[in-house]
Scaffold this motif. Structure first.
Motif, PDB file in Angstrom:
ATOM      1  N   ASN A 156       7.129  -8.649   7.333  1.00  0.00           N
ATOM      2  CA  ASN A 156       5.803  -9.385   6.704  1.00  0.00           C
ATOM      3  C   ASN A 156       4.909  -8.894   7.849  1.00  0.00           C
ATOM      4  O   ASN A 156       5.117  -8.835   8.983  1.00  0.00           O
ATOM      5  CB  ASN A 156       5.926 -10.890   6.592  1.00  0.00           C
ATOM      6  CG  ASN A 156       6.890 -11.230   5.529  1.00  0.00           C
ATOM      7  OD1 ASN A 156       7.022 -10.450   4.787  1.00  0.00           O
ATOM      8  ND2 ASN A 156       6.959 -12.525   5.121  1.00  0.00           N
ATOM      9  N   ARG A 157       3.837  -8.736   7.195  1.00  0.00           N
ATOM     10  CA  ARG A 157       2.405  -8.395   7.684  1.00  0.00           C
ATOM     11  C   ARG A 157       2.273  -8.870   9.119  1.00  0.00           C
ATOM     12  O   ARG A 157       2.078 -10.302   8.941  1.00  0.00           O
ATOM     13  CB  ARG A 157       1.184  -8.274   6.894  1.00  0.00           C
ATOM     14  CG  ARG A 157       0.137  -7.848   7.416  1.00  0.00           C
ATOM     15  CD  ARG A 157      -0.953  -7.375   6.316  1.00  0.00           C
ATOM     16  NE  ARG A 157      -0.266  -6.088   5.549  1.00  0.00           N
ATOM     17  CZ  ARG A 157      -0.866  -5.204   5.602  1.00  0.00           C
ATOM     18  NH1 ARG A 157      -2.059  -5.192   6.412  1.00  0.00           N
ATOM     19  NH2 ARG A 157      -0.454  -4.169   4.831  1.00  0.00           N
TER      20      ARG A 157
ATOM     21  N   GLY B  57      -6.366  -3.494   6.914  1.00  0.00           N
ATOM     22  CA  GLY B  57      -5.596  -3.743   5.680  1.00  0.00           C
ATOM     23  C   GLY B  57      -4.529  -2.630   5.789  1.00  0.00           C
ATOM     24  O   GLY B  57      -3.549  -2.869   4.969  1.00  0.00           O
TER      25      GLY B  57
ATOM     26  N   LEU C 252       7.365  -0.815   3.206  1.00  0.00           N
ATOM     27  CA  LEU C 252       6.529  -1.429   2.409  1.00  0.00           C
ATOM     28  C   LEU C 252       5.118  -1.154   2.649  1.00  0.00           C
ATOM     29  O   LEU C 252       4.441  -1.106   1.406  1.00  0.00           O
ATOM     30  CB  LEU C 252       6.921  -3.015   2.375  1.00  0.00           C
ATOM     31  CG  LEU C 252       6.013  -3.844   1.753  1.00  0.00           C
ATOM     32  CD1 LEU C 252       6.294  -3.718   0.221  1.00  0.00           C
ATOM     33  CD2 LEU C 252       6.350  -5.302   1.751  1.00  0.00           C
TER      34      LEU C 252
ATOM     35  N   THR D 139       4.157   2.230   0.806  1.00  0.00           N
ATOM     36  CA  THR D 139       3.991   1.964  -0.413  1.00  0.00           C
ATOM     37  C   THR D 139       2.823   1.362  -0.618  1.00  0.00           C
ATOM     38  O   THR D 139       2.102   2.174  -1.693  1.00  0.00           O
ATOM     39  CB  THR D 139       5.122   1.050  -0.869  1.00  0.00           C
ATOM     40  OG1 THR D 139       6.355   1.811  -0.753  1.00  0.00           O
ATOM     41  CG2 THR D 139       5.070   1.161  -2.555  1.00  0.00           C
ATOM     42  N   MET D 140       2.446   0.421  -0.129  1.00  0.00           N
ATOM     43  CA  MET D 140       1.010  -0.420  -0.553  1.00  0.00           C
ATOM     44  C   MET D 140       0.153   0.567  -0.411  1.00  0.00           C
ATOM     45  O   MET D 140      -0.961   0.767  -0.900  1.00  0.00           O
ATOM     46  CB  MET D 140       0.806  -1.461   0.570  1.00  0.00           C
ATOM     47  CG  MET D 140       1.901  -2.848   0.203  1.00  0.00           C
ATOM     48  SD  MET D 140       2.030  -3.698   1.643  1.00  0.00           S
ATOM     49  CE  MET D 140       0.526  -4.398   1.723  1.00  0.00           C
ATOM     50  N   GLN D 141       0.093   1.470   0.840  1.00  0.00           N
ATOM     51  CA  GLN D 141      -1.169   2.341   1.111  1.00  0.00           C
ATOM     52  C   GLN D 141      -1.288   3.585   0.071  1.00  0.00           C
ATOM     53  O   GLN D 141      -2.222   3.747  -0.533  1.00  0.00           O
ATOM     54  CB  GLN D 141      -0.835   3.127   2.565  1.00  0.00           C
ATOM     55  CG  GLN D 141      -1.416   2.037   3.706  1.00  0.00           C
ATOM     56  CD  GLN D 141      -2.652   1.901   3.605  1.00  0.00           C
ATOM     57  OE1 GLN D 141      -3.735   2.773   3.718  1.00  0.00           O
ATOM     58  NE2 GLN D 141      -3.295   0.601   3.407  1.00  0.00           N
TER      59      GLN D 141
ATOM     60  N   GLU E  33       0.056   3.420  -2.910  1.00  0.00           N
ATOM     61  CA  GLU E  33      -0.454   3.155  -4.386  1.00  0.00           C
ATOM     62  C   GLU E  33      -1.609   2.522  -4.570  1.00  0.00           C
ATOM     63  O   GLU E  33      -2.442   2.811  -5.595  1.00  0.00           O
ATOM     64  CB  GLU E  33       0.677   1.937  -4.820  1.00  0.00           C
ATOM     65  CG  GLU E  33       2.161   2.579  -5.097  1.00  0.00           C
ATOM     66  CD  GLU E  33       3.087   1.439  -5.963  1.00  0.00           C
ATOM     67  OE1 GLU E  33       2.702   0.394  -5.980  1.00  0.00           O
ATOM     68  OE2 GLU E  33       4.073   2.132  -5.806  1.00  0.00           O
ATOM     69  N   GLY E  34      -2.045   2.027  -3.335  1.00  0.00           N
ATOM     70  CA  GLY E  34      -3.599   1.759  -3.243  1.00  0.00           C
ATOM     71  C   GLY E  34      -4.650   2.587  -3.226  1.00  0.00           C
ATOM     72  O   GLY E  34      -5.512   2.824  -4.128  1.00  0.00           O
TER      73      GLY E  34
ATOM     74  N   ILE F 276      -4.801   4.071  -6.833  1.00  0.00           N
ATOM     75  CA  ILE F 276      -5.628   3.189  -7.976  1.00  0.00           C
ATOM     76  C   ILE F 276      -6.832   3.171  -7.426  1.00  0.00           C
ATOM     77  O   ILE F 276      -7.677   3.542  -8.244  1.00  0.00           O
ATOM     78  CB  ILE F 276      -4.988   1.976  -7.952  1.00  0.00           C
ATOM     79  CG1 ILE F 276      -3.694   1.727  -8.456  1.00  0.00           C
ATOM     80  CG2 ILE F 276      -5.953   0.955  -8.577  1.00  0.00           C
ATOM     81  CD1 ILE F 276      -2.925   0.547  -8.314  1.00  0.00           C
ATOM     82  N   GLN F 277      -7.268   3.545  -6.347  1.00  0.00           N
ATOM     83  CA  GLN F 277      -8.601   3.749  -5.759  1.00  0.00           C
ATOM     84  C   GLN F 277      -9.071   5.072  -6.538  1.00  0.00           C
ATOM     85  O   GLN F 277     -10.444   5.026  -6.712  1.00  0.00           O
ATOM     86  CB  GLN F 277      -8.720   3.571  -4.367  1.00  0.00           C
ATOM     87  CG  GLN F 277     -10.090   3.183  -3.760  1.00  0.00           C
ATOM     88  CD  GLN F 277     -10.199   3.177  -2.393  1.00  0.00           C
ATOM     89  OE1 GLN F 277      -9.655   4.029  -1.770  1.00  0.00           O
ATOM     90  NE2 GLN F 277     -10.557   1.968  -1.963  1.00  0.00           N
TER      91      GLN F 277
ATOM     92  N   LEU G  88      -4.524  -0.591 -14.687  1.00  0.00           N
ATOM     93  CA  LEU G  88      -3.914   0.383 -13.870  1.00  0.00           C
ATOM     94  C   LEU G  88      -2.750   1.215 -15.010  1.00  0.00           C
ATOM     95  O   LEU G  88      -2.972   0.924 -15.989  1.00  0.00           O
ATOM     96  CB  LEU G  88      -2.743  -0.799 -13.292  1.00  0.00           C
ATOM     97  CG  LEU G  88      -2.921  -1.730 -12.140  1.00  0.00           C
ATOM     98  CD1 LEU G  88      -1.783  -2.336 -11.769  1.00  0.00           C
ATOM     99  CD2 LEU G  88      -3.832  -1.032 -11.430  1.00  0.00           C
TER     100      LEU G  88
ATOM    101  N   MET H 228       3.616   3.015 -12.881  1.00  0.00           N
ATOM    102  CA  MET H 228       3.480   3.771 -11.580  1.00  0.00           C
ATOM    103  C   MET H 228       4.578   4.003 -10.682  1.00  0.00           C
ATOM    104  O   MET H 228       5.408   2.857 -10.623  1.00  0.00           O
ATOM    105  CB  MET H 228       2.129   3.252 -10.866  1.00  0.00           C
ATOM    106  CG  MET H 228       2.107   3.766  -9.727  1.00  0.00           C
ATOM    107  SD  MET H 228       0.571   2.978  -8.673  1.00  0.00           S
ATOM    108  CE  MET H 228      -0.852   4.337  -9.237  1.00  0.00           C
ATOM    109  N   GLN H 229       4.676   4.918 -10.327  1.00  0.00           N
ATOM    110  CA  GLN H 229       5.752   5.067  -9.322  1.00  0.00           C
ATOM    111  C   GLN H 229       5.395   6.025  -8.229  1.00  0.00           C
ATOM    112  O   GLN H 229       4.803   7.007  -8.153  1.00  0.00           O
ATOM    113  CB  GLN H 229       6.923   6.211  -9.772  1.00  0.00           C
ATOM    114  CG  GLN H 229       8.204   5.526 -10.371  1.00  0.00           C
ATOM    115  CD  GLN H 229       9.102   6.486 -11.064  1.00  0.00           C
ATOM    116  OE1 GLN H 229       8.695   7.075 -11.688  1.00  0.00           O
ATOM    117  NE2 GLN H 229      10.517   6.563 -10.563  1.00  0.00           N
TER     118      GLN H 229
END
Lengths: 286, 161, 748
Positions: free
Chosen positions: C11-12, C468, C635, C638-640, C642-643, C646-647, C681, C685-686
């Motif tokens: 966890n972060r 972030g 993780l 992936t967050m970066q 996908e973020g 989307i951005q 979205l 998404m993959q």
């Protein structure tokens, strides 16, 4: 934000008296989702803000009375969208209420507030027109019932007189079966202001009612009693001139940031045709 | 000549605690939470009710606190992000947000959490479209949307440790 | 493998503060007796200031200071990361819609707002330049005073800099097919959910400044120069920004706030409104003309790129965006001849600054769209044509620069596989694919200190900004891996120039590589001290001892670090301090002053459906694959990715500034500037990564987080083209734009 005197009348009479006394220097506060923005950006600088949420008669309520569904002034969009009676008898209104802003906005914004703001793009206006709604106003001269068709003058302006406030919207419970749908064009799938907002209703007497907004100074209701639009077997060629007649007075603002007039007029036709097909289907499904 | 700011005494319950204070009529609930009550968890961003960073629960419903005048919250029950943990323990949803990577810069997260809590309270087993729509009023520029949805789903499904 | 260590997804670190609301962003920090600041700006793009009357404002109760240019040292100091062109406050003229003319400090926000409204500015609106065409018109007014650029042959123009890159001779190179098109990329803004916030307070004989800044040390240096204070007397606190994306990299209003604090002798705070952030920061927009020469077998003959980037009234870092972004414009391909001409064009608009992708998305949009068209014209599969030209690992695809540093074909094939490239599509759907590279940092410097405390717990000091992306967590994971402490025994200290050693900046996806390596080296220094300690305690030769993974390995046995540390420190206690440094020096002869530390390589593939009656583009599937070397925290990677993806949908589908005829931004704020919401979205998404441990960072990692944004626009447009037959070369692909393009296609 400029300051103002804040009044929180407990009765309708008090509210009317305040409105009459202050006239345009007073603004009513129900949900606040429009007014607070204007207070902050200075486009509204009232001397008095009248918070109507303590007035008993205006408390959130949806009830049936004498063949009408009555939605009080304090009723928020979330409740309009989820109410069983609205969904059953006025499904296009429920659909419209469900797309006004986000959940946070819908939990505060009132149907009556949306109507009184008289934005040409108000999402609830087209379905209220199709459903033949009436605005109930209370003023120094007593109670007045104003058909929604004729209530809107232009952006921000209604036919309310000085001292009047709207206490409820009444919708006549449908005498005939109707299939109706609300549709709109936005810039993204997420919540947005509409660049075209439209409602189409087809009843079992083959009358088609089509109301649209955001393409002129006020929402417009058009009616086709010829039965051609309502006829699923009629061709597109047969329907086209009727649509054209209905849209003839659409005059979208060239200054709008949301969409060009050309696009809006084209989408009016696209949505009109799609909404008609859906309305016919819904009528058939009962 | 400067304007006289009108003030009104109000009482409200914030995160279960009764607070009495005098507020300016032209201050919003957001201003009062952050500046008067020093609950800075709720954030300020767009100030037009679009971004949801200021989301709080007001009498059981989520609202954008930037569009609620403080005086309107008189006698109300307000829950902010600071009120979500129970006895100092993270709620299941808060834990899920951490576990699923739903938190990047974190600025939108208080609003997302309050909105998601309310969503689950009303709809304990939401579908993905219902979650997306329920949280559509909470913008995330880091675009953690998928992870936020997973966190809400995991909480609903009871798969959070 | 324990999850705390690299490769795991713990966890972060710092996450708990974020989910409980206890984390303090700059606007949440309360100091006693703070004055609130409100800016005074003009409602026009450009104006000559005739006079400023602050008398009515000063009379508002609670107002302590109304500052204008006249109250500052004369001449008013100017600053900027590339050129010292920006004055602390407008001097004689405002050059963009929103440039501050005055600033009020008052006891309350209400008083400051009221006073700001009462400042009377007499001004004459002047014609403003807000397009490339207007700026390049020979008769155009000059945005910048030529006196600021002595000895610059371009000083009499609105071209701040012209860059020329390339090799061989494009004009002399034959091609069987030449595809030539012009593309545009819109003006968009960062829209971090945390608006910029600044606070300053006198601090003894120096000053303390709080800022949402991504580069605290850079800010410290600028403040020290402007205020005439030694670095040791300028303390910059940099709490985690609530989103940066490049918009918080460089100094903006901190000098103004600092002067106000020193003048009043009190803490002074300025928090921008969201609308003000649109006026403060944006991405460079661009008009890009690309001529791509192909041979009939699809191999590239040349790339000829001309890119005019519209920058703002002050350079900020925008010219660097232009040079660095356009430099690899020919793409990650083998290209015999390349000519790139890119220009930073000044305008009376919001100063453009860094934004995720740093100038690359603009040219990539054009170059990849051209690749698509070339493939169609040659009847070659659009995936195949790219693979045919893609640089192989180790190939010097840009001479005199870092060779291709990854197995890029692997990334492309993975993306193609995930999108089902080549499989039949339902009617009405199209597929598009695009790839691209973005250079990592070309120079850099990071220091780190690691303290191994007596009980085995660890403090890491690292000057990176965690906005972030999760830097704090990755750094803790490195320390956990090297020193064996569990993650919750590790504290990472960031964001305080008085306590944390120097870090040049947080940008270019550099921190995992630069600061990561610095921390690794600091840990290794600590490990070396442990070896010495163990040698002394056990009478063994240091050379026979290995310290790794939290364990001390002696010839005959293994001990946990604490079993050496405790006896080693003895009764006096103490700690071990390790320092590490990672430096990438400039290469003076290099066109960018340095070769890339690594490349971010991404391939994005899209399946889309277009509603031809309305122009709506629905992304049915969005695949993004990045070459990351090693995912230190999968993780977060992936967050970066996908973020970023989307951005990237923002400028692709919906974001753009709308100007009026006078150069004012019409769609300030969140109602009419649309960014993607949870409902926007792709339906599916993959994201995937390729890990070959071939990066220069710790454990073979590379930087990442910008690549996935890079290729979104060309991939989406390619899918739209595939579905409808229409090529659109301007962004964003709003429903109206798509509708228009479809309609115009059928009009003869």
């Amino acid at each position: 934000m400029h300051t103002f005197a804040y009044a929180r009348p407990a009765t309708l009479a008090e509210a009317v008296a305040l409105l009459e006394a202050h006239g345009p220097a007073a603004r009513l506060l129900a949900g606040g989702t429009d007014l607070v923005i204007r207070l902050r950006d200075g486009t509204a600088r009232p001397a008095v803000v009248i918070d109507v949420k303590q007035i008993a008669e205006l408390r959130p309520a949806i009830h049936e009375d004498d063949g009408r569904l009555v939605i009080s002034a304090g009723t928020v969009m979330s409740d309009v969208a989820s109410d069983e009676r609205v969904r059953r008898s006025f499904p296009a209104l429920a659909e419209a209420a469900a797309v006004v802003g986000s959940v946070q906005i819908r939990n505060r914004a009132t149907l009556v507030g949306n109507v009184c703001n008289a934005s040409p793009a108000a999402d609830t206006a087209p379905s209220l027109l199709v459903y033949d709604a009436t605005v109930v106003a209370e003023g120094p001269g007593g109670t007045r019932r104003i058909p929604v068709d004729g209530f809107f003058v232009r952006s921000g302006v209604t036919t309310l007189a000085r001292g009047e406030l709207v206490t409820a919207i009444e919708l006549p419970l449908p005498a005939r079966k109707m299939g109706a749908v609300h549709m709109r064009r936005t810039r993204r799938r997420g919540h947005d202001l509409a660049s075209v907002t439209l409602c189409c209703g087809v009843d079992d007497a083959a009358v088609t009612r089509l109301a649209y907004g955001s393409v002129g100074p006020r929402p417009v209701l058009e009616i086709d009693e010829s039965g051609v639009l309502a006829d699923p077997a009629a061709s597109d060629e047969a329907k086209a001139p009727i649509f054209e007649r209905m849209f003839a007075d659409a005059s979208p603002s060239p200054r709008s940031m949301r969409a060009s007039p050309e696009y809006r007029l084209a989408m009016l036709r696209v949505l009109g045709a799609r909404a008609l097909r859906t309305a016919i289907d819904r009528l058939a499904q009962g | 000549m400067s304007e006289m700011i009108q003030t009104v005494p109000i009482e409200l319950t914030v995160n279960g605690r009764r607070r009495a204070l005098t507020v300016a009529v032209n201050h919003t609930l957001l201003d009062v939470l952050r500046d008067d009550l020093e609950l800075t968890g709720t954030k300020e961003c767009c100030l037009v009710g679009e971004c949801g960073a200021c989301t709080v629960s007001l009498d059981g419903r989520i609202v954008d606190s930037c569009l609620v005048l403080a005086v309107e919250a008189d006698q109300a029950q307000v829950t902010t992000v600071e009120g979500l943990a129970i006895d100092g323990h993270l709620s299941t949803l808060q834990q899920a947000f951490l576990d699923k990577g739903a938190v990047q810069c974190g600025f939108c997260i208080p609003g997302q959490l309050v909105a998601a809590h309310a969503l689950l309270a009303e709809n304990p087993h939401p579908t993905v479209p219902e979650i997306q729509e329920g949280l559509a009023g909470n913008l995330c520029r880091c675009a953690c949307y998928r992870q936020i949805t997973e966190a809400v789903l995991a909480t609903a499904e009871g798969t959070v440790r | 493998m324990r999850t705390d260590r690299i490769g795991g997804s713990p966890n972060r670190v710092g996450g708990i503060g974020r989910v409980t609301g206890s984390q303090q962003y700059v606007a949440d920090i309360r100091l006693q007796d703070t004055l609130e600041v409100k800016l005074v700006t003009l409602d026009c793009a450009r104006a000559r200031i005739i006079s400023i009357d602050t008398s009515a404002a000063e009379e508002v109760p609670g107002v302590r200071l109304v500052m204008t240019a006249a109250d500052l040292p004369q001449p008013v100091p100017r600053f900027g990361p590339q050129f010292s062109d920006r004055p602390i406050i407008a001097v004689g003229e405002t050059k963009y819609h929103g440039e501050p003319v005055a600033a009020v400090a008052a006891e309350t926000k209400d008083a400051a707002e009221e006073a700001a409204r009462l400042v009377k500015v007499e001004y004459e609106e002047l014609p403003a330049i807000f397009s490339v065409a207007a700026a390049l018109d020979p008769a155009a007014v000059l945005v910048q005073d030529p006196a600021l650029r002595p000895n610059d042959p371009l000083a009499g123009t609105n071209v701040l800099r012209e860059h020329r890159f390339g090799w061989a001779d494009v004009e002399a190179t034959r091609a069987d097919l030449v595809v030539e098109n012009a593309y545009t990329f819109p003006i968009v803004t960062h829209f971090a959910i945390e608006p910029h916030a600044f606070m300053a307070a006198p601090d003894g004989d120096g000053i303390a400044v709080w800022s949402s800044i991504q580069h605290p040390n850079w800010l410290q240096k600028i403040l020290s120069q402007i205020l005439g204070l030694p670095l040791s007397k300028v303390r910059v606190y940099a709490p985690d920004p609530g989103g940066g994306f490049g918009g918080k990299q460089h100094t903006k209003l901190e000098p103004l706030v600092a002067f106000m604090a020193l003048r009043t002798g009190r803490p002074v705070r300025l928090v921008l409104t969201l609308d003000e952030t649109f006026q403060a920061v944006r991405r460079t927009s661009a008009e890009v003309r690309v001529r791509t020469g192909f041979m009939s077998d699809g191999t590239l003959a040349f790339q000829d790129v001309e890119a005019n980037y519209l920058i703002g009234a002050y350079a900020d870092i925008a010219d660097r965006v232009v040079s660095k972004g356009s430099y690899p414009a020919a793409g990650p391909y083998r290209v015999p001849a390349v000519r790139i001409v890119s220009r930073s064009v000044l305008s009376h608009t919001t100063p453009a600054t860094a934004f995720r992708g740093f100038g690359n998305p603009q040219v990539n949009w054009a170059v990849e769209s051209n690749m698509d068209e070339g493939a169609r014209a040659l009847a070659i599969d659009r995936l195949e044509i790219r693979l045919r030209n893609l640089a192989r690992k180790g190939e010097a695809f840009i001479p005199v620069d870092t060779p291709a540093d990854g197995d890029w074909e692997q990334t492309v094939r993975r993306a193609a596989e995930l999108i089902g490239w080549g499989t039949p599509l339902p009617p009405g759907r199209g597929r598009g694919l695009a790839l691209g590279i973005k250079s990592g940092p070309t120079t850099g410097l990071s220091y780190a200190t690691v303290r191994l405390l007596a009980d085995g717990s660890v403090i890491v000091y690292a000057g990176t900004s965690d906005m972030g992306q999760g830097a704090r967590t990755v750094f803790a994971q490195i320390a956990a891996t090297e020193l064996g402490a569990p993650l919750d025994w590790i504290t990472v200290v960031m964001g305080d120039t008085a306590v944390v050693p120097y870090d040049q900046q947080t940008s270019a996806s550099r921190s995992t590589v630069l600061m990561g390596n610095a921390i690794l080296r600091a840990c290794q220094s600590t490990q070396a001290q442990l070896r010495t300690m163990a040698a002394r305690l056990h009478g063994i030769d240091e050379a026979d001892i290995v310290v790794e993974g939290g364990v001390v390995r002696l010839p005959d046995r293994e001990l946990p670090i604490i079993d050496v540390l405790e006896p080693g420190l003895g009764r006096l206690g103490g700690e071990l301090v390790g320092n590490g440094e990672m430096r990438k020096d400039a290469e003076p002869d290099h066109p960018l002053s340095g070769s890339a530390a690594f490349f971010e390589f991404n391939c994005t593939a899209i399946e889309a459906e277009v509603d031809e009656d309305t122009g709506d583009v629905v992304l049915v599937r969005h695949v993004t694959v990045s070459d990351v070397g090693k995912a230190l925290n999968p993780l977060q990677v992936t967050m970066q990715d996908e973020g970023a993806a989307i951005q990237g949908l923002g400028h692709t589908l919906m974001e753009h500034y709308i100007f009026d005829e006078r150069g004012r931004i019409r769609n300030l704020g969140a109602i009419d500037y649309r960014i993607p919401t949870s409902m926007d979205l792709p339906l599916e998404m993959q994201s995937a990564i390729v890990e070959n441990a071939d990066g220069p960072g710790p454990y073979g990692s590379k930087g990442m987080s910008e690549g996935a944004l890079l290729c979104v626009a060309p991939a989406v447009a390619a899918a739209v083209r595939d579905a409808t037959g229409v090529a659109i070369r301007d962004l964003p692909l709003t429903p109206e734009r798509v509708w228009r393009a479809l309609r115009d296609r059928s009009t003869p």
